[in-house]
Design a protein around this motif. Structure first.
Motif, mmCIF file in Angstrom:
data_model
loop_
_atom_site.group_PDB
_atom_site.id
_atom_site.type_symbol
_atom_site.label_atom_id
_atom_site.label_comp_id
_atom_site.label_asym_id
_atom_site.label_seq_id
_atom_site.Cartn_x
_atom_site.Cartn_y
_atom_site.Cartn_z
ATOM 1 N N LYS A 376 70.875 10.933 -13.873
ATOM 2 C CA LYS A 376 70.741 10.068 -12.705
ATOM 3 C C LYS A 376 69.881 10.707 -11.628
ATOM 4 N N ILE A 377 69.973 12.008 -11.505
ATOM 5 C CA ILE A 377 69.137 12.713 -10.526
ATOM 6 C C ILE A 377 67.718 12.861 -11.054
ATOM 7 N N LYS A 380 65.262 9.820 -10.853
ATOM 8 C CA LYS A 380 64.838 9.357 -9.533
ATOM 9 C C LYS A 380 63.320 9.377 -9.389
ATOM 10 N N HIS A 381 62.650 10.089 -10.272
ATOM 11 C CA HIS A 381 61.193 10.188 -10.187
ATOM 12 C C HIS A 381 60.487 9.001 -10.831
ATOM 13 N N ARG A 384 59.895 3.157 -8.184
ATOM 14 C CA ARG A 384 60.782 2.040 -7.890
ATOM 15 C C ARG A 384 60.158 0.696 -8.266
ATOM 16 N N TYR A 395 70.299 3.354 -9.455
ATOM 17 C CA TYR A 395 69.965 3.602 -8.059
ATOM 18 C C TYR A 395 71.118 3.272 -7.121
ATOM 19 N N PHE A 398 73.852 5.924 -7.238
ATOM 20 C CA PHE A 398 73.452 7.198 -6.647
ATOM 21 C C PHE A 398 73.373 7.096 -5.120
ATOM 22 N N ASN A 399 72.820 5.980 -4.624
ATOM 23 C CA ASN A 399 72.621 5.861 -3.187
ATOM 24 C C ASN A 399 73.923 5.636 -2.436
ATOM 25 N N ARG A 405 68.496 14.452 -1.978
ATOM 26 C CA ARG A 405 68.132 15.242 -3.151
ATOM 27 C C ARG A 405 68.396 16.734 -2.908
#
Length: 418
Positions: A376-377, A380-381, A384, A395, A398-399, A405
């Protein structure tokens, strides 16, 4: 019509004229007659040059003061572009006229074209490809001009502020750097040495990561240029990370288009002290075959966990035109293990968005996955724009935690030491 007949006599060959008349109207030819760039086949000690002439006076721009200067007055050595090939030379003459007509029509054509630009144009088969390439060069030229203008404006404002500060004498100590800092300046070279120190440590103790640079023959010229830029960004992202990989660029061709472009971005690429392993050898000659894992999006096996003992291979290719599974075929031919990122497992892709990732995005994902072990981390790259806005699988979850980060990295770092 007399002007048109005179224009005909000025052209070097009938073939060039037939090529131009297919695309130029009579009114455009009249316009071109008064400001014509034609080939002056005058011989110099060992080269033939292209000279820009004005109207029909026979004088060059440097000799006529009232002549409107035509952009790109640089003399182009025809032999440098065509290597003495008469067919290419004939085609280059046509390109000179075509570019000049496009400029007079008001198309987006850069003011200056160097020898490398002409070499790219002469290898393009269609006029639409040349028009797109010229538009791309024009946008870059305008962007650089705007950046230079902004720099000059900022410099002027800074000088005015300094003049005002010099006139103020309030009795306080005047520090350096425009009186705004008590610290010494940290130069770019110092920061570069600090970043390179992490790479040197990774070359001694870090995990190895291979970039397969043997796909030049499968990419177009534009794709090679794009690939070189992505390789430069890949190296930069790896260098900035706190725990970088020990990078290997294998199967390189120093005379290939990609490496030539990469050498323009990194001038010290081939220096002995540069912290990067570059070799013409294959990864099969450097590492045990059982440790190699080729990352290809075309295979069926998903990479669920990160193997710290494996040597992962990334294909150094940009495949905007050629969509064939080249990396899959190469890995099968060499009998290597294959894996792909579990993108569909963690992400919901938007309609019409491609699932391809750039080389620098790939290494960012692998760096964070290796450091945290959390997909999940790492994912992030992924841009979007490629996923749906209501992607609750990744997303949103995680948010909701409200963690940045850097905080996540700090949490994993603290846990690793406890």
């Amino acid at each position: 019509m007399n002007n048109i007949l005179r224009f005909r006599r000025m052209l070097p060959t009938v073939q060039c004229m037939s090529f131009i008349f297919q695309r130029v109207t009579e009114s455009e030819l009249r316009l071109s007659f008064y400001k014509t760039a034609y080939v002056n086949e005058s011989y110099y000690p060992s080269r033939r040059v292209f000279s820009t002439h004005c109207r029909d006076t026979g004088n060059t721009e440097s000799e006529v003061s009232d002549c409107e200067p035509v952009p790109n007055t640089e003399q182009i050595d025809l032999n440098t572009v065509t290597n003495g090939d008469p067919e290419l030379e004939k085609r280059l003459k046509v390109l000179f006229l075509e570019v000049e007509v496009m400029r007079q029509e008001g198309d987006k054509v850069p003011a200056n074209l160097n020898i490398n630009h002409w070499k790219e144009l002469i290898n393009m088969a269609t006029r639409s490809m040349r028009r797109k390439y010229l538009t791309f060069l024009w946008k870059n030229e305008v962007k650089k001009a705007n950046e230079q203008k902004k720099k000059e404006e900022k410099k002027k404002i800074r000088e005015e502020e300094l003049n005002v500060l010099k006139q103020i004498d309030d009795g306080h100590i005047q520090y350096g750097l425009s009186r705004n800092s008590i610290f010494m300046r940290v130069y770019d070279s110092t920061i570069t040495q600090f970043d390179n120190s992490r790479l040197i440590q990774a070359m001694q103790f870090g995990q190895k990561l291979v970039v397969d640079c043997g796909y030049d023959m499968h990419m177009t010229s534009r794709e090679c240029m794009n690939c070189a830029k992505q390789l430069m960004l890949l190296f930069a992202e790896n260098r900035f990370h706190r725990d970088p990989f020990n990078l290997y660029f294998c199967n390189i061709d120093r005379n290939g288009h990609t490496m030539k472009e990469l050498h323009k971005y990194i001038n010290t690429l081939y220096d002995d002290h540069f912290p990067l392993n570059i070799t013409e050898k294959s990864y099969l000659d450097l590492f045990p075959k059982e440790n190699l894992v080729y990352l290809t999006p075309h295979c069926r096996e998903e990479m669920l966990t990160f193997d710290h003992d494996a040597v992962y291979i990334i294909g150094g290719i940009v495949d905007k035109v050629n969509k064939e599974p080249l990396s899959l075929a190469k890995a099968k031919k060499e009998g290597l293990r294959m894996a792909k990122l579990p993108l569909d497992r963690y992400l919901t892709w938007g309609s019409g968005s491609g699932k391809s990732l750039t080389l620098n995005q790939m290494i960012q994902i692998l760096l964070d996955l290796r450091f945290t072990g959390d997909w999940k981390i790492a994912l992030k790259h992924v841009p979007r724009r490629k996923i749906t806005q209501d992607d609750g699988k990744f997303y949103g979850q995680f948010n909701k935690k409200g963690l940045s980060r850097n905080k996540v990295f700090s949490k994993y770092r603290t846990a690793s030491f406890n």
